[in-house]
Design a protein around this motif. Sequence first.
Motif, PDB file in Angstrom:
ATOM      1  N   MET A  85      36.448  35.828  33.328  1.00 38.80           N
ATOM      2  CA  MET A  85      37.486  36.152  34.456  1.00 38.80           C
ATOM      3  C   MET A  85      38.472  34.952  34.513  1.00 38.80           C
ATOM      4  O   MET A  85      39.804  35.130  34.427  1.00 38.80           O
ATOM      5  CB  MET A  85      36.907  36.405  35.718  1.00 38.80           C
ATOM      6  N   LEU A  86      38.017  33.847  34.339  1.00 34.53           N
ATOM      7  CA  LEU A  86      38.902  32.740  34.426  1.00 34.53           C
ATOM      8  C   LEU A  86      39.697  32.376  33.204  1.00 34.53           C
ATOM      9  O   LEU A  86      40.743  32.201  33.091  1.00 34.53           O
ATOM     10  CB  LEU A  86      38.163  31.399  34.785  1.00 34.53           C
ATOM     11  N   ALA A  87      38.852  32.714  32.049  1.00 37.54           N
ATOM     12  CA  ALA A  87      39.597  32.679  30.693  1.00 37.54           C
ATOM     13  C   ALA A  87      40.732  33.922  30.791  1.00 37.54           C
ATOM     14  O   ALA A  87      41.847  33.522  29.965  1.00 37.54           O
ATOM     15  CB  ALA A  87      38.355  32.819  29.595  1.00 37.54           C
ATOM     16  N   TYR A  88      40.394  34.866  30.988  1.00 39.27           N
ATOM     17  CA  TYR A  88      41.476  35.785  31.027  1.00 39.27           C
ATOM     18  C   TYR A  88      42.489  35.795  31.769  1.00 39.27           C
ATOM     19  O   TYR A  88      43.697  36.026  31.295  1.00 39.27           O
ATOM     20  CB  TYR A  88      40.674  37.434  31.239  1.00 39.27           C
ATOM     21  N   SER A  89      42.254  35.373  32.998  1.00 38.62           N
ATOM     22  CA  SER A  89      43.610  35.148  33.786  1.00 38.62           C
ATOM     23  C   SER A  89      44.398  33.771  33.709  1.00 38.62           C
ATOM     24  O   SER A  89      45.393  33.560  33.869  1.00 38.62           O
ATOM     25  CB  SER A  89      43.165  35.260  35.323  1.00 38.62           C
ATOM     26  N   GLY A  90      43.678  32.812  32.895  1.00 32.96           N
ATOM     27  CA  GLY A  90      44.297  31.544  32.680  1.00 32.96           C
ATOM     28  C   GLY A  90      44.316  30.603  33.792  1.00 32.96           C
ATOM     29  O   GLY A  90      45.112  29.764  33.809  1.00 32.96           O
ATOM     30  N   TYR A 125      50.011  30.505  41.960  1.00 32.68           N
ATOM     31  CA  TYR A 125      51.017  30.495  43.098  1.00 32.68           C
ATOM     32  C   TYR A 125      51.687  31.916  42.972  1.00 32.68           C
ATOM     33  O   TYR A 125      52.453  32.255  44.076  1.00 32.68           O
ATOM     34  CB  TYR A 125      52.071  29.337  43.100  1.00 32.68           C
ATOM     35  N   ARG A 126      51.418  32.917  42.008  1.00 36.23           N
ATOM     36  CA  ARG A 126      51.841  34.209  42.207  1.00 36.23           C
ATOM     37  C   ARG A 126      50.526  34.800  42.747  1.00 36.23           C
ATOM     38  O   ARG A 126      50.853  36.083  43.027  1.00 36.23           O
ATOM     39  CB  ARG A 126      52.055  34.680  40.843  1.00 36.23           C
ATOM     40  N   GLY A 127      49.730  34.228  43.107  1.00 38.89           N
ATOM     41  CA  GLY A 127      48.521  34.829  43.657  1.00 38.89           C
ATOM     42  C   GLY A 127      47.784  35.853  42.780  1.00 38.89           C
ATOM     43  O   GLY A 127      46.836  36.844  42.887  1.00 38.89           O
ATOM     44  N   GLN A 128      47.736  35.399  41.329  1.00 41.46           N
ATOM     45  CA  GLN A 128      47.069  36.015  40.091  1.00 41.46           C
ATOM     46  C   GLN A 128      45.720  35.529  40.024  1.00 41.46           C
ATOM     47  O   GLN A 128      45.145  35.813  38.824  1.00 41.46           O
ATOM     48  CB  GLN A 128      47.965  36.101  39.148  1.00 41.46           C
ATOM     49  N   SER A 214      36.946  38.037  46.217  1.00 41.39           N
ATOM     50  CA  SER A 214      37.789  36.913  46.119  1.00 41.39           C
ATOM     51  C   SER A 214      38.785  37.184  45.175  1.00 41.39           C
ATOM     52  O   SER A 214      39.761  36.208  44.798  1.00 41.39           O
ATOM     53  CB  SER A 214      37.247  35.661  45.566  1.00 41.39           C
ATOM     54  N   TYR A 215      38.862  38.432  44.479  1.00 39.21           N
ATOM     55  CA  TYR A 215      40.062  38.715  43.535  1.00 39.21           C
ATOM     56  C   TYR A 215      39.916  40.208  43.523  1.00 39.21           C
ATOM     57  O   TYR A 215      39.144  40.901  43.572  1.00 39.21           O
ATOM     58  CB  TYR A 215      39.695  38.443  42.220  1.00 39.21           C
ATOM     59  N   SER A 216      41.317  40.769  43.422  1.00 36.14           N
ATOM     60  CA  SER A 216      41.361  42.217  43.091  1.00 36.14           C
ATOM     61  C   SER A 216      41.034  42.680  41.729  1.00 36.14           C
ATOM     62  O   SER A 216      41.501  42.130  40.976  1.00 36.14           O
ATOM     63  CB  SER A 216      42.979  42.787  43.544  1.00 36.14           C
ATOM     64  N   GLY A 217      40.153  43.723  41.488  1.00 38.33           N
ATOM     65  CA  GLY A 217      39.795  44.126  40.418  1.00 38.33           C
ATOM     66  C   GLY A 217      39.015  45.464  40.446  1.00 38.33           C
ATOM     67  O   GLY A 217      39.171  45.971  41.455  1.00 38.33           O
ATOM     68  N   THR A 235      36.545  45.318  55.668  1.00 38.89           N
ATOM     69  CA  THR A 235      36.614  44.813  54.169  1.00 38.89           C
ATOM     70  C   THR A 235      37.996  43.822  54.363  1.00 38.89           C
ATOM     71  O   THR A 235      38.981  44.463  54.901  1.00 38.89           O
ATOM     72  CB  THR A 235      37.054  46.072  53.273  1.00 38.89           C
ATOM     73  N   ILE A 236      37.627  42.613  54.082  1.00 39.54           N
ATOM     74  CA  ILE A 236      38.741  41.634  54.160  1.00 39.54           C
ATOM     75  C   ILE A 236      39.290  41.316  53.091  1.00 39.54           C
ATOM     76  O   ILE A 236      38.518  40.802  52.300  1.00 39.54           O
ATOM     77  CB  ILE A 236      38.291  40.278  55.048  1.00 39.54           C
ATOM     78  N   SER A 237      40.547  41.441  52.566  1.00 36.76           N
ATOM     79  CA  SER A 237      41.111  41.308  51.407  1.00 36.76           C
ATOM     80  C   SER A 237      42.056  40.030  51.547  1.00 36.76           C
ATOM     81  O   SER A 237      43.160  40.201  52.269  1.00 36.76           O
ATOM     82  CB  SER A 237      41.939  42.369  51.043  1.00 36.76           C
ATOM     83  N   PRO A 238      41.707  38.809  51.200  1.00 36.10           N
ATOM     84  CA  PRO A 238      42.523  37.645  51.050  1.00 36.10           C
ATOM     85  C   PRO A 238      43.701  37.743  50.434  1.00 36.10           C
ATOM     86  O   PRO A 238      43.814  38.367  49.459  1.00 36.10           O
ATOM     87  CB  PRO A 238      41.321  36.718  50.152  1.00 36.10           C
ATOM     88  N   ASP A 239      44.911  37.535  51.308  1.00 37.89           N
ATOM     89  CA  ASP A 239      46.173  37.370  50.720  1.00 37.89           C
ATOM     90  C   ASP A 239      46.332  36.080  49.917  1.00 37.89           C
ATOM     91  O   ASP A 239      46.601  34.970  50.326  1.00 37.89           O
ATOM     92  CB  ASP A 239      47.122  37.337  51.909  1.00 37.89           C
ATOM     93  N   ARG A 240      45.751  36.067  48.693  1.00 38.39           N
ATOM     94  CA  ARG A 240      45.720  34.851  47.712  1.00 38.39           C
ATOM     95  C   ARG A 240      47.032  34.192  47.629  1.00 38.39           C
ATOM     96  O   ARG A 240      47.033  32.954  47.642  1.00 38.39           O
ATOM     97  CB  ARG A 240      45.288  35.335  46.426  1.00 38.39           C
ATOM     98  N   ARG A 241      48.044  34.881  47.610  1.00 34.40           N
ATOM     99  CA  ARG A 241      49.433  34.255  47.550  1.00 34.40           C
ATOM    100  C   ARG A 241      49.552  33.341  48.732  1.00 34.40           C
ATOM    101  O   ARG A 241      50.255  32.107  48.601  1.00 34.40           O
ATOM    102  CB  ARG A 241      50.568  35.192  47.296  1.00 34.40           C
ATOM    103  N   GLY A 242      49.481  33.970  49.868  1.00 36.81           N
ATOM    104  CA  GLY A 242      49.822  33.197  51.218  1.00 36.81           C
ATOM    105  C   GLY A 242      48.548  32.021  51.382  1.00 36.81           C
ATOM    106  O   GLY A 242      49.017  30.790  51.789  1.00 36.81           O
ATOM    107  N   LEU A 243      47.570  32.361  50.840  1.00 41.25           N
ATOM    108  CA  LEU A 243      46.407  31.216  51.020  1.00 41.25           C
ATOM    109  C   LEU A 243      46.660  29.924  50.140  1.00 41.25           C
ATOM    110  O   LEU A 243      46.539  29.015  50.407  1.00 41.25           O
ATOM    111  CB  LEU A 243      45.108  31.809  50.578  1.00 41.25           C
TER     112      LEU A 243
END
Length: 341
Positions: A85-90, A125-128, A214-217, A235-243
């Motif tokens: 996952m980390l390799a794919y997303s960079g 910072y894009r929440g990706q 921890s990630y949308s998928g 179901t709590i979906s973290p707002d990664r960009r805001g966090l």
Amino acid sequence: MSSFKYYRDVIGSLWEEYRVIRAAKSDSRLTNNNLPSDIQKLRCRACYEALRFAPQIEAMGKLLVERMRSYGHFIALHLRYEKDMLAYSGCTHGLSNAEAKELETIRDETANWKVKEIDATEQRYRGQCPLTPKEVGIFLNALGFPSETPIFIAAGEIYGGVTHMADLRSRYPLLMSKENLASAAELEPFTNHSSQMAALDYIVSVESDVFIPSYSGNMAGAVEGHRRFLGHRETISPDRRGLVHLFGQIEKGLLKEGSKLSNRIIEIHKNLQGSPRRRGGSVPGTKSMESTHSEEAFYTNPLPDCLCQRASQTVNTSIRESNRKLDRSMQKEQLLLLKVL
């Protein structure tokens, strides 16, 4: 994703000619909205009522749920902090230079991954990027979950293992997984089958008191949709960009963990707890395939197609009532977001 017209005309003609069709990787190939009601209802029945895991998977999943229940109400954390996952997303935040280089090499050498050059900081910072285990710990603490909360880690092997899990474990010692809930002998029939191991995680995640990805998928979306169908379970979906912006302030010393951070995180997530809402359509101004791809996935939010309606009632009213009944016991245990604080 393809439109209903494509399936009716193209696939329909193939069916007439061959009578047998093998659909590979077709989980999200059908458009999400603007389909006939009977097609949508069929998807609901197939996905949430007809389809079942093999008996041995169901049995093992049920056993894992029972063992987690012995610790009390629990969170299922879909922690996508895995090497692929980390390799794919960079995403390399919090990793050593050697780890970042290893992930870059994997991405470069994987032929079917088209994007090779990724700015890790911009991506984050894009929440990706998936939240790191440390960030998850800060997040859970800010939401008010006590340190004795049992947490089931629904994931494969966490990248960096003990090192990267240390902060999360120090905050929440009751971190459990398939591997420490079941013996090696019990898991042996599934160990060499990644999809079956993922199925076990899926079962526990659907049955958990609170689900947090921890990630949308694909899996996170499927679990969320299934939980919505079963009564909009928490179901709590973290707002990664805001966090990420808040975490950045903490790292710079501009913000400390405490009531101020907690209040800000709670405010951001007050409407991200799996409460009833209609599925989002395509982004205004988009056309054709771009429009279809921008729709919210049916399997993430099957509302309103998978819920019956009475003429005298709105969908949201009936769902809110069932949700209140479902969550009453959890409110007493102080595990529901906002109700605690």
